[in-house]
Motif scaffolding. Sequence first.
Motif, PDB file in Angstrom:
ATOM      1  N   PHE A  20      56.250  82.981  69.500  1.00 38.39           N
ATOM      2  CA  PHE A  20      57.449  83.500  70.352  1.00 38.39           C
ATOM      3  C   PHE A  20      57.619  83.472  71.952  1.00 38.39           C
ATOM      4  CE2 PHE A  20      57.841  84.159  65.700  1.00 38.39           C
ATOM      5  CZ  PHE A  20      59.334  83.448  65.345  1.00 38.39           C
TER       6      PHE A  20
ATOM      7  N   LYS B  73      55.081  88.231  69.050  1.00 32.19           N
ATOM      8  CA  LYS B  73      55.387  89.084  67.750  1.00 32.19           C
ATOM      9  C   LYS B  73      54.611  89.553  67.238  1.00 32.19           C
ATOM     10  CE  LYS B  73      60.308  87.598  66.227  1.00 32.19           C
ATOM     11  NZ  LYS B  73      60.870  88.678  66.205  1.00 32.19           N
ATOM     12  N   PRO B  74      53.171  90.555  67.698  1.00 38.08           N
ATOM     13  CA  PRO B  74      51.886  90.618  67.051  1.00 38.08           C
ATOM     14  C   PRO B  74      52.384  90.898  65.837  1.00 38.08           C
ATOM     15  CG  PRO B  74      52.475  91.750  68.599  1.00 38.08           C
ATOM     16  CD  PRO B  74      53.416  91.363  68.668  1.00 38.08           C
ATOM     17  N   PHE B  75      51.627  90.954  64.111  1.00 36.32           N
ATOM     18  CA  PHE B  75      51.651  92.092  63.179  1.00 36.32           C
ATOM     19  C   PHE B  75      50.246  93.498  63.909  1.00 36.32           C
ATOM     20  CE2 PHE B  75      51.127  87.877  60.832  1.00 36.32           C
ATOM     21  CZ  PHE B  75      52.741  87.710  60.880  1.00 36.32           C
ATOM     22  N   PRO B  76      51.397  94.659  64.420  1.00 37.34           N
ATOM     23  CA  PRO B  76      50.414  95.667  65.415  1.00 37.34           C
ATOM     24  C   PRO B  76      50.004  96.258  64.357  1.00 37.34           C
ATOM     25  CG  PRO B  76      53.227  95.985  64.779  1.00 37.34           C
ATOM     26  CD  PRO B  76      52.950  94.180  64.295  1.00 37.34           C
ATOM     27  N   GLU B  77      49.976  96.868  63.120  1.00 35.82           N
ATOM     28  CA  GLU B  77      49.004  97.407  62.858  1.00 35.82           C
ATOM     29  C   GLU B  77      48.272  97.169  62.329  1.00 35.82           C
ATOM     30  OE1 GLU B  77      49.146 101.148  62.311  1.00 35.82           O
ATOM     31  OE2 GLU B  77      50.818 100.403  64.207  1.00 35.82           O
ATOM     32  N   LEU B  78      47.707  96.088  62.002  1.00 37.33           N
ATOM     33  CA  LEU B  78      46.704  95.076  61.733  1.00 37.33           C
ATOM     34  C   LEU B  78      45.922  94.402  62.595  1.00 37.33           C
ATOM     35  CD1 LEU B  78      48.877  91.974  59.101  1.00 37.33           C
ATOM     36  CD2 LEU B  78      48.066  94.958  58.747  1.00 37.33           C
ATOM     37  N   SER B  79      44.134  94.016  62.511  1.00 37.09           N
ATOM     38  CA  SER B  79      43.498  93.154  63.119  1.00 37.09           C
ATOM     39  C   SER B  79      43.411  92.591  63.877  1.00 37.09           C
ATOM     40  CB  SER B  79      42.239  94.291  62.508  1.00 37.09           C
ATOM     41  OG  SER B  79      42.338  93.043  61.870  1.00 37.09           O
TER      42      SER B  79
ATOM     43  N   ARG C 156      47.030  82.347  66.323  1.00 34.09           N
ATOM     44  CA  ARG C 156      47.744  82.623  65.222  1.00 34.09           C
ATOM     45  C   ARG C 156      48.924  81.106  65.035  1.00 34.09           C
ATOM     46  NH1 ARG C 156      52.232  87.640  64.633  1.00 34.09           N
ATOM     47  NH2 ARG C 156      52.662  86.206  65.657  1.00 34.09           N
TER      48      ARG C 156
ATOM     49  N   LEU D 299      51.780  92.074  53.849  1.00 38.57           N
ATOM     50  CA  LEU D 299      51.567  92.972  54.888  1.00 38.57           C
ATOM     51  C   LEU D 299      52.243  92.699  56.318  1.00 38.57           C
ATOM     52  CD1 LEU D 299      47.628  94.178  54.716  1.00 38.57           C
ATOM     53  CD2 LEU D 299      49.727  95.319  54.010  1.00 38.57           C
ATOM     54  N   ALA D 300      51.586  90.969  56.877  1.00 39.21           N
ATOM     55  CA  ALA D 300      52.658  90.335  57.303  1.00 39.21           C
ATOM     56  C   ALA D 300      53.891  90.663  57.267  1.00 39.21           C
ATOM     57  CB  ALA D 300      52.028  88.894  57.497  1.00 39.21           C
TER      58      ALA D 300
ATOM     59  N   ARG E 163      55.551  92.958  56.130  1.00 40.31           N
ATOM     60  CA  ARG E 163      56.013  94.078  55.917  1.00 40.31           C
ATOM     61  C   ARG E 163      56.078  94.235  57.760  1.00 40.31           C
ATOM     62  NH1 ARG E 163      50.589  98.656  55.694  1.00 40.31           N
ATOM     63  NH2 ARG E 163      50.340  97.843  58.043  1.00 40.31           N
ATOM     64  N   GLU E 164      55.300  93.749  58.396  1.00 38.52           N
ATOM     65  CA  GLU E 164      54.764  94.463  59.639  1.00 38.52           C
ATOM     66  C   GLU E 164      56.118  93.101  60.934  1.00 38.52           C
ATOM     67  OE1 GLU E 164      52.200  96.058  61.383  1.00 38.52           O
ATOM     68  OE2 GLU E 164      52.467  96.832  59.661  1.00 38.52           O
ATOM     69  N   ASP E 165      56.311  92.315  60.482  1.00 38.76           N
ATOM     70  CA  ASP E 165      57.516  91.166  60.536  1.00 38.76           C
ATOM     71  C   ASP E 165      57.802  89.681  60.546  1.00 38.76           C
ATOM     72  OD1 ASP E 165      58.752  89.686  62.663  1.00 38.76           O
ATOM     73  OD2 ASP E 165      57.840  91.161  64.233  1.00 38.76           O
TER      74      ASP E 165
ATOM     75  N   ALA F 242      57.644  86.100  62.145  1.00 38.64           N
ATOM     76  CA  ALA F 242      56.622  85.939  62.793  1.00 38.64           C
ATOM     77  C   ALA F 242      55.682  85.435  61.475  1.00 38.64           C
ATOM     78  CB  ALA F 242      56.216  86.683  63.411  1.00 38.64           C
TER      79      ALA F 242
ATOM     80  N   LEU G 186      54.338  81.675  60.732  1.00 39.62           N
ATOM     81  CA  LEU G 186      53.068  80.901  60.670  1.00 39.62           C
ATOM     82  C   LEU G 186      53.213  79.964  59.014  1.00 39.62           C
ATOM     83  CD1 LEU G 186      51.668  84.372  61.595  1.00 39.62           C
ATOM     84  CD2 LEU G 186      51.313  82.016  62.741  1.00 39.62           C
TER      85      LEU G 186
ATOM     86  N   GLU H  94      39.802 100.726  60.943  1.00 37.10           N
ATOM     87  CA  GLU H  94      41.096  99.812  60.261  1.00 37.10           C
ATOM     88  C   GLU H  94      41.162 100.405  59.467  1.00 37.10           C
ATOM     89  OE1 GLU H  94      41.584  95.792  59.450  1.00 37.10           O
ATOM     90  OE2 GLU H  94      39.851  96.052  60.441  1.00 37.10           O
TER      91      GLU H  94
END
Lengths: 290, 246, 333
Positions: free
Chosen positions: B89, B93-99, B154, C196-197, C199-201, C204, C208, C332
């Motif tokens: 994108f 659009k990262p998944f901010p709260e994930l590693s 990703r 989780l993905a 939830r986050e976006d 996106a 994927l 984490e």
Amino acid sequence: MSLPLFVEVLIQGMLTGLVYGLMALGLSVIFGVVRVVNFAHGEFAVLAMYAAFVLFGLFHLDPIIASIPIAAAFFVIGYLLQRAVVQPFVTRPQHEQFILLVGLSIVIVNALLLIFGPESRHVDLPYSFDSFSIGSILIDEVRVYGALAALAVTAVLFAFFRFTSTGVAIRAAADNLVGAAVVGLDVKRLYAISFGVGLACVGAAGAIMMALTDMTPMLAPSLTLLAFTIVIVGGLGSMVGALAGGLLIGVAEAAASALASPSMKSMVSFGLLIVVLALRPQGLFGKAEA
Amino acid sequence: MSAVAQPLLAVRNATKRFRGLTAVSDVSFAVMPAEIFAVIGPNGAGKTTLFNLIAGAFALDEGEIHFDGRRIDGQSPDKICEQGIARTFQIVKPFPELSVRDNVAIGAMLRAPDMDSARAAADEILRKLDLFDKRGQKAASLTLPDRKRLEVARALATRPRLILLDEVMAGLRPTETDHMVAALRDINRAEQLAIVMIEHVMRAVMALAERVHVLHHGASIAEGPPQEVTRDARVIESYLGLKAAH
Amino acid sequence: MSASPASPGARQTVALALFGLALVAAPFVVDRYILSIILLCLIGAYLGQAWNILMGFCGLLSLGHALYLGLGAYGAAALYVKFGIGPWLGVFVAMALAVAASFVIGWLGFRFRIEGVYFSLLTIAFAESARIGFDNWAWLGGAAGFFLPVRAEDFGQYWNLRGGPFFFYYLALALAAGGLFVSARLRASKLGHAWLAIREDAQAARALGVNVTRARFMALFVSAAMTAVGGVYLAFWGNNIFPGQIFDMAHSIDIMLGPIVGGVGTLFGPIVGSFLLVPLGEALIEALRALGLNAPGAKALVYGFLLMGIIAAAPSGVWPWLARRLRLQDREQ
């Protein structure tokens, strides 16, 4: 159903619907601008009903007239509430806003319960049982006055949003928050005014409702749900939608009461809600997501 | 005739309108397997809309899109990704709260039997894009260049045969750009990955792209090798000229 | 850098084992009153886990989880009382009912792109209309409530959930432990990561290759089914069900409060939250009684203020803070 009865139900429903619409308008304004769902909306309506009840008891003030000072007082309450309590939650997740306002709703209902007790209350107006007759159709006088008052408040509100610089600024902030901040609008103040305006709506509507129906603190959750249903049907954030939704739900409830039983009222509006969501998820007057 | 290779991606007469405004108008092009192909044009030319059409985020109003000989327009983004088209994108659009590692593992999940193998695949890609040391950080804590890299990592993790890169060089310093160019070229060669890139950084376009397609106001105005296209009078006028005027 | 010899993961396992052991031993140590409070904590923790799967993992805010609780309670209780079918079988019917209801909500929500606030309001609308519906359903007692027979000769029929306080305590412990296990397994799985993905976006995630609608339905089903099991428990533990109670919005709020206070989206948040809030509520009742404030509404009034205070003070929940303090967790999660 005979034709006169049908017309009667239709008109009575629309008259009540205008008052509902005003209440829902308050919810819609708050959400449209502040982006917070006021889960204590019905509780504020009940608070206004008690205010009207007290004013009637003390000064024999007609609730429909009392709607004006109550609306003014509710504006102040809303303004301060937004500034002091809700503002920090504007950027927080939705579930936290929910808990905050649910906490507030519990406080309001139980404070009323402590002060006034659980008894059902009503006011006896000189014209409570009078009605206008058009041929064989009977229309409650009090409903006509209530609807007219609701219309008047609504008209003032539309004028506020169209013709005053503050109203225009609020609409601008609702459309484009960043833009509003960039051009130097004090967004926090606009939020507080919007919350105040929203509560003024529900305050006026609540006072008017006191003239129309009996009331207990326990009425509050169903009024909250009613307001939700109306704004979802009409389109969350749309002012015209809130009014149209109010009319629609008012008529649907009146029809349900006349045809089935009064306890089925909520089921009917809920059914309507599902139909609208299925056909037009953004509500009748809501804008589709860009 | 029989010697002609079949294109991997074929866009035919793609048209998309938004409320009467034509964002993409009758655009056609084809990308060969393992080719590096660039789409350029001034802002608002419809490049990102074009990507959204290919990736299935928007529905076409007219035209067709074929991938590997099969028609894909009308399918959902996840189905298109499953068939081998990955995308990044423009606004990452990262998944901010994930590693960082889980961000990439979620991409790898598509072709991995379980999370352990997805993580192993993710680690491999993170090494290639110099993110391995940051794999334990939350994506929210990354700098913009790292986020751009994460976006690419990703997408690569879904093991695509074609990747749509939307301005992944924007905001990178020249050395970082060169680094990304090198990484992309390596992957392109090693895995026969076709790349379609929207890019404003001409340095990257000239270095990577074999062919360039130019859009202006939603319509195609030129296509060819980068050296030729940048000499095209219409391109200079509409795009490069416009830029020079700034 | 850390002075502790063991890794956070190992410390976490030890802490959990100790906590579990204490809970197993509790009936032999504490009195009936304390035990009943721990039981409520355990049920709260379990229901919180169920809600947390939907909201904390998948990002879908349900404000009407009482719907699934009530359907589960009424489903299993009606089968038992009206048809003599025990809850060991009824629990599956209860889950099926809740899943069916959640499917309708999900279908409306996902099919028609009803997202965010609209989805949440939809869940309230369903729960409220169920309350009204059951209020008017005479066959199941209507507003006057539905009662399960308490007969001495049934006692010890554990497969029919007929037992004493110890039995129900250990059942609650099993539910809470099972809920934690299911949550942990799901969170570590591919499906959990898809949640989780999303939830986050969600956009996106879709790009994927995540089938967002399918994953959301799965979260809804799991959450609804788990909540319905809790409803079955409540019905057979309390032996009475009232539509105005079980479907009440207050019940939905209770379910979500634990995870919110403990930490939304974390594995242990629902447990920590429940073990904080339930005793707090009990202490509040005791304190008000000691102060002589017994008027109706007094407790709820203070509770309302507490809710507002807690949510203002603890935005991301107690557990993340506690875990850092006790070094039970890496940075984490």
